[in-house]
Design an enzyme around this catalytic site. Structure first.
Site, PDB file in Angstrom:
ATOM      1  N   ASP A  66      72.430  57.375  35.664  1.00  0.00           N
ATOM      2  CA  ASP A  66      73.891  57.318  35.566  1.00  0.00           C
ATOM      3  C   ASP A  66      74.561  58.618  35.992  1.00  0.00           C
ATOM      4  O   ASP A  66      73.897  59.652  36.162  1.00  0.00           O
ATOM      5  CB  ASP A  66      74.317  56.935  34.142  1.00  0.00           C
ATOM      6  CG  ASP A  66      73.532  57.669  33.056  1.00  0.00           C
ATOM      7  OD1 ASP A  66      72.897  58.686  33.369  1.00  0.00           O
ATOM      8  OD2 ASP A  66      73.567  57.218  31.904  1.00  0.00           O
ATOM      9  N   ASN A 135      74.678  54.534  19.538  1.00  0.00           N
ATOM     10  CA  ASN A 135      75.258  53.189  19.481  1.00  0.00           C
ATOM     11  C   ASN A 135      74.389  52.143  20.181  1.00  0.00           C
ATOM     12  O   ASN A 135      74.813  51.017  20.376  1.00  0.00           O
ATOM     13  CB  ASN A 135      76.662  53.198  20.108  1.00  0.00           C
ATOM     14  CG  ASN A 135      76.644  53.505  21.606  1.00  0.00           C
ATOM     15  OD1 ASN A 135      75.597  53.795  22.181  1.00  0.00           O
ATOM     16  ND2 ASN A 135      77.802  53.434  22.238  1.00  0.00           N
ATOM     17  N   HIS A 137      73.130  52.383  23.326  1.00  0.00           N
ATOM     18  CA  HIS A 137      73.208  52.279  24.791  1.00  0.00           C
ATOM     19  C   HIS A 137      71.941  52.819  25.451  1.00  0.00           C
ATOM     20  O   HIS A 137      71.255  53.681  24.901  1.00  0.00           O
ATOM     21  CB  HIS A 137      74.482  52.928  25.369  1.00  0.00           C
ATOM     22  CG  HIS A 137      74.520  54.431  25.403  1.00  0.00           C
ATOM     23  ND1 HIS A 137      75.656  55.160  25.146  1.00  0.00           N
ATOM     24  CD2 HIS A 137      73.577  55.363  25.710  1.00  0.00           C
ATOM     25  CE1 HIS A 137      75.421  56.442  25.284  1.00  0.00           C
ATOM     26  NE2 HIS A 137      74.158  56.595  25.619  1.00  0.00           N
ATOM     27  N   GLU A 142      77.015  50.471  27.745  1.00  0.00           N
ATOM     28  CA  GLU A 142      77.607  50.535  26.415  1.00  0.00           C
ATOM     29  C   GLU A 142      77.635  49.152  25.769  1.00  0.00           C
ATOM     30  O   GLU A 142      77.678  48.134  26.474  1.00  0.00           O
ATOM     31  CB  GLU A 142      79.051  51.046  26.546  1.00  0.00           C
ATOM     32  CG  GLU A 142      79.157  52.490  27.022  1.00  0.00           C
ATOM     33  CD  GLU A 142      78.974  53.503  25.920  1.00  0.00           C
ATOM     34  OE1 GLU A 142      77.973  53.426  25.180  1.00  0.00           O
ATOM     35  OE2 GLU A 142      79.827  54.389  25.818  1.00  0.00           O
TER      36      GLU A 142
HETATM   37  C1  GLP Z   1      73.613  60.022  27.550  1.00  0.00           C
HETATM   38  C2  GLP Z   1      72.872  59.312  28.651  1.00  0.00           C
HETATM   39  C3  GLP Z   1      71.846  58.370  28.088  1.00  0.00           C
HETATM   40  C4  GLP Z   1      71.014  59.062  27.027  1.00  0.00           C
HETATM   41  C5  GLP Z   1      71.888  59.538  25.906  1.00  0.00           C
HETATM   42  C6  GLP Z   1      71.125  60.159  24.737  1.00  0.00           C
HETATM   43  O1  GLP Z   1      74.602  59.242  26.974  1.00  0.00           O
HETATM   44  N1  GLP Z   1      73.747  58.559  29.505  1.00  0.00           N
HETATM   45  O2  GLP Z   1      71.016  57.923  29.154  1.00  0.00           O
HETATM   46  O3  GLP Z   1      70.082  58.169  26.532  1.00  0.00           O
HETATM   47  O4  GLP Z   1      72.738  60.480  26.498  1.00  0.00           O
HETATM   48  O5  GLP Z   1      71.168  61.532  24.773  1.00  0.00           O
HETATM   49  P1  GLP Z   1      70.446  62.524  23.787  1.00  0.00           P
HETATM   50  O6  GLP Z   1      69.037  62.606  24.198  1.00  0.00           O
HETATM   51  O7  GLP Z   1      71.176  63.813  24.002  1.00  0.00           O
HETATM   52  O8  GLP Z   1      70.618  61.998  22.408  1.00  0.00           O
END
Ligand code: GLP
Length: 269
Positions: A66, A135, A137, A142
């Site tokens: 993304d 959440n 995702h 989302e």
């Molecule tokens: C972002 C990314 C996700 C990732 C999430 C979790 O939102 N788009 O792909 O899974 O962060 O991040 P963290 O590892 O910082 O909890």
């Protein structure tokens, strides 16, 4: 489904990294799906170590999940910049082997089409690395997201924008409201999924994703539709799983898990 529960976040990150590194050591042209987020920083540090010990990344192709809409690759809060800082500039991957959606493409629909085509043209993704949002995702799919969604533009929830505000100096107003994400359908086409989560703040999302009903409001539950998902957790992220003893017994008797532990012992310590 292989659910692997390690004691600490560091062990979980190392185990997850070992799955990809052992793949690269056998297949120098592997095609990887990559993710961002704090969880991945530990994973990528093992890639850098492996590179320093001589592992060749020059034929690897990567596809990132993304990117924020409106941010150029040079923007310090972009996922491109994150990847460059934590991985790309520290290993020997040529730029042309890196594919991350461009957040400031002139025509976003063309960008999306080209992204999907690039994956198809490369022969698909061998291993897709995934983090999970609190959440539920994955990527930026989302809740709610269609379980067969393609790569597309999404609106980010306020919860997600708050969680990611750190990269924007803690200023929610600076966090983009939209992003391009690889869709759930595209993610599910990868030959292997590798979801990594650590910390008690992920425990609910993990229980819902792994054991809850498959539903649009928990996009990560789509992994249950995949033939070979690996879920690598630390003890805290695993704490709400109902079948925790079963997963431990299964991992204890799995040859594939034993092979990974052997790889870690031989090459990563
Ligand atoms: C972002 C990314 C996700 C990732 C999430 C979790 O939102 N788009 O792909 O899974 O962060 O991040 P963290 O590892 O910082 O909890």
């Amino acid at each position: 489904m292989e659910v692997i529960i390690l004691d600490t976040a560091e062990e979980a990150e190392q185990f997850a990294a070992s799955i990809i590194l052992s793949k690269i050591s056998k297949e120098s042209h592997a095609r990887l799906g990559l993710a961002t987020g704090r969880t991945m920083e530990g994973v990528y540090s093992h890639f850098v170590d492996a590179h320093e010990r001589g592992l060749n990344f020059s034929n690897i192709r990567t596809f990132n999940l993304d990117e924020y809409i409106g941010l150029s690759p040079a923007n310090e809060a972009s996922f491109y910049h994150y990847m460059d800082e934590h991985l790309f500039k520290k290993i020997d991957m040529p730029l042309e082997n890196i594919c991350i959606p461009h957040g400031r493409a002139l025509d976003i629909e063309v960008e999306i089409k080209q992204f999907e085509e690039a994956i198809t043209h490369a022969g698909g993704i061998d291993i897709q690395l995934l983090g999970i949002g609190n959440n539920g995702h994955i990527g930026f799919n989302e809740p709610p997201s269609s379980l067969s969604s393609p790569t597309r533009v999404v609106t980010l929830s306020e919860e997600t924008r708050r969680q990611n505000a750190g990269a924007f100096g803690g200023n929610l107003g600076r966090v983009p409201t939209k992003a391009i994400t690889m869709g759930l359908r595209t993610i599910l086409r990868a030959r292997q999924l590798l979801l990594v989560a650590t910390g008690s703040h992920k425990a609910n999302a993990i229980a819902n994703a792994v054991e809850g009903p498959i539903r649009a409001t928990v996009p990560a539950s789509a992994i249950q539709l995949h033939p070979d998902p690996w879920i690598v957790l630390d003890r805290e992220a695993a704490q709400n799983l109902e079948f925790i003893d079963y997963y431990k017994a299964q991992a204890g008797g799995s040859e594939r898990v034993a092979d990974q532990l052997q790889f870690i012992y031989q090459y990563m310590n």
